[in-house]
Enzyme design. Sequence first.
Site, PDB file in Angstrom:
ATOM      1  N   HIS A 189       0.975  -1.309   0.206  1.00  0.00           N
ATOM      2  CA  HIS A 189       0.129   0.266   0.173  1.00  0.00           C
ATOM      3  C   HIS A 189       0.766   1.391  -0.084  1.00  0.00           C
ATOM      4  O   HIS A 189       0.287   2.093   0.012  1.00  0.00           O
ATOM      5  CB  HIS A 189      -0.593   0.532   0.733  1.00  0.00           C
ATOM      6  CG  HIS A 189      -1.665  -1.352   2.026  1.00  0.00           C
ATOM      7  ND1 HIS A 189      -3.071  -1.518   1.162  1.00  0.00           N
ATOM      8  CD2 HIS A 189      -1.380  -3.011   2.072  1.00  0.00           C
ATOM      9  CE1 HIS A 189      -3.117  -2.850   1.314  1.00  0.00           C
ATOM     10  NE2 HIS A 189      -2.477  -3.342   2.232  1.00  0.00           N
ATOM     11  N   SER A 226      15.554  21.978 -14.654  1.00  0.00           N
ATOM     12  CA  SER A 226      15.131  22.711 -15.918  1.00  0.00           C
ATOM     13  C   SER A 226      15.816  23.872 -16.191  1.00  0.00           C
ATOM     14  O   SER A 226      16.186  24.390 -15.688  1.00  0.00           O
ATOM     15  CB  SER A 226      13.674  22.595 -14.054  1.00  0.00           C
ATOM     16  OG  SER A 226      13.368  23.507 -14.777  1.00  0.00           O
ATOM     17  N   LYS A 251      16.929  21.428 -10.276  1.00  0.00           N
ATOM     18  CA  LYS A 251      15.690  20.581 -10.122  1.00  0.00           C
ATOM     19  C   LYS A 251      16.670  19.720 -11.135  1.00  0.00           C
ATOM     20  O   LYS A 251      17.862  20.209 -11.537  1.00  0.00           O
ATOM     21  CB  LYS A 251      14.920  20.655 -11.395  1.00  0.00           C
ATOM     22  CG  LYS A 251      13.178  21.684 -10.843  1.00  0.00           C
ATOM     23  CD  LYS A 251      12.906  20.764 -10.106  1.00  0.00           C
ATOM     24  CE  LYS A 251      12.023  19.682 -10.213  1.00  0.00           C
ATOM     25  NZ  LYS A 251      11.163  19.951 -10.775  1.00  0.00           N
ATOM     26  N   GLU A 296       9.988   8.383 -16.466  1.00  0.00           N
ATOM     27  CA  GLU A 296       9.307   9.373 -16.914  1.00  0.00           C
ATOM     28  C   GLU A 296       9.000   8.747 -17.997  1.00  0.00           C
ATOM     29  O   GLU A 296       7.637   8.072 -18.104  1.00  0.00           O
ATOM     30  CB  GLU A 296       8.648  10.844 -16.804  1.00  0.00           C
ATOM     31  CG  GLU A 296       8.680  11.317 -15.137  1.00  0.00           C
ATOM     32  CD  GLU A 296       9.265  12.773 -15.352  1.00  0.00           C
ATOM     33  OE1 GLU A 296       8.279  13.445 -15.117  1.00  0.00           O
ATOM     34  OE2 GLU A 296      10.326  13.331 -15.596  1.00  0.00           O
TER      35      GLU A 296
END
Length: 462
Positions: free
Chosen positions: A157, A278, A284, A291
Amino acid sequence: MSNKMWGGRFGSGPDPIMEDINASIHFDRHLYRQDIAASKAHAAMLAKKGIITAQDGKKIAHGLDTILSEIEAGKFSFKRALEDIHMNVESRLAALVGPAAGRLHTARSRNDQVATDFRLWVRDAIDEIDAALAAYQRALAEKALENAATVMPGFTHLQPAQPVTFGHHLLAYVEMAARDRGRFADARARLNESPLGSGALAGTSFPIDRGMTAKALGFARPMANSLDAVADRDFVLETLSACAITAVHLSRFAEEIVIWSSPLTGLVRLSDKFTTGSSMMPQKRNPDAAELVRAKTGRIVGALTGLLVVIKGLPLAYQKDLQEDKEGAIDAIGALALSLKAMTGMVGDIEPDVARMKAAAGEGYSTATDLADWLVRTLKLPFRQAHHVTGRIVAAAAEAGLALDKLPIEAMQAVEPRITKAVFSVLSVGNSVKSRAAYGGTAPNNVRTQAKAWLKRLKKKT
Ligand code: ARG
């Protein structure tokens, strides 16, 4: 002008829109190698059987070799007006060798031709994916061996559940990849039959030798039913289904990499090679490769769904709808091959933050099960009762704001007086993982054994 391959009964050429919707050369050009190999096998068989002369057979083979080198050298001009790869090759062959070229299509139709070419292409693609999966497994098993004793939180979970080792977690993906390879191997074995010689749909009246062409192309045997041979695309569906499942596995792992590399968890660090910055936020470090692997699963699963829907209403035998089998499949296999390379690179470079992992492994009372098991083993409590006692001890620890292994023995004894100091030996995350030594468990020794066994198998080329 009407098409010179099939335009005998046509007065005019196609509308430009017809040409647009009909042409497949922009994607089936990927099949050039297989198309040429199948034509060479067919021509050799025709010559051997005396259906064409040996001289024509030679001319055709020579012309096809020339075309292959022209295409590979980037010197071939593909023409959309010629629709597809088959007619582009045949038309060039006519220019190169003259009338002999017109004999190549004896006892053959584009229907069995395309079915043959695409089987060969998919077979090659499976071999490429299998090699990429093996490389991915190797990277995982190597990293697992290095991290056989690196403790991290195991989740259910997405809550810390029990400590596991990073190596054990990585080996879970090796197992998945092994099943993926099994699915590709199954698909490969079933697809390895030759449609060539089935003609348009009914077979041929020429005395061909289908066994000979099948053998020359590395197929196990000719397909037994000509209607099935030209209409079947199970081999694409099965392969795409294996691709979709593999992509889903990669996507699950990619998602974990995204979570683990977020500063919110900080469990791993990705290398500069597989992250981007970024343009606005200088701090970043984005896990773009992970992704994109996660995202490419969409189009891979989509290709399977798309083709299932294309085929679902098709009567036997060949229908032009079947031309839609290629674009999605070629795209999906390319996307999967790239995703596998990206994951392999990421796995090789990923660095666990060992201290952070260990600390996180102890969060959330993750050794509570170890405490319950100790109560069962040492005090002979039934597990259900041990579970209850442990629950109360966890509540006491939460109340005191302490980790389980920092809770004073008196506080535990207030719940169950027979608990002794010996209990602390099972409350550390290191001892917790060490104790999971039954087969398949996360104990470092198990992980070491499994990782080594995989590396050995992968070296042997499973
Ligand atoms: N380009 C076609 C395909 O990919 C080849 C077969 C065409 N056959 C036909 N009868 N029009 O399916």
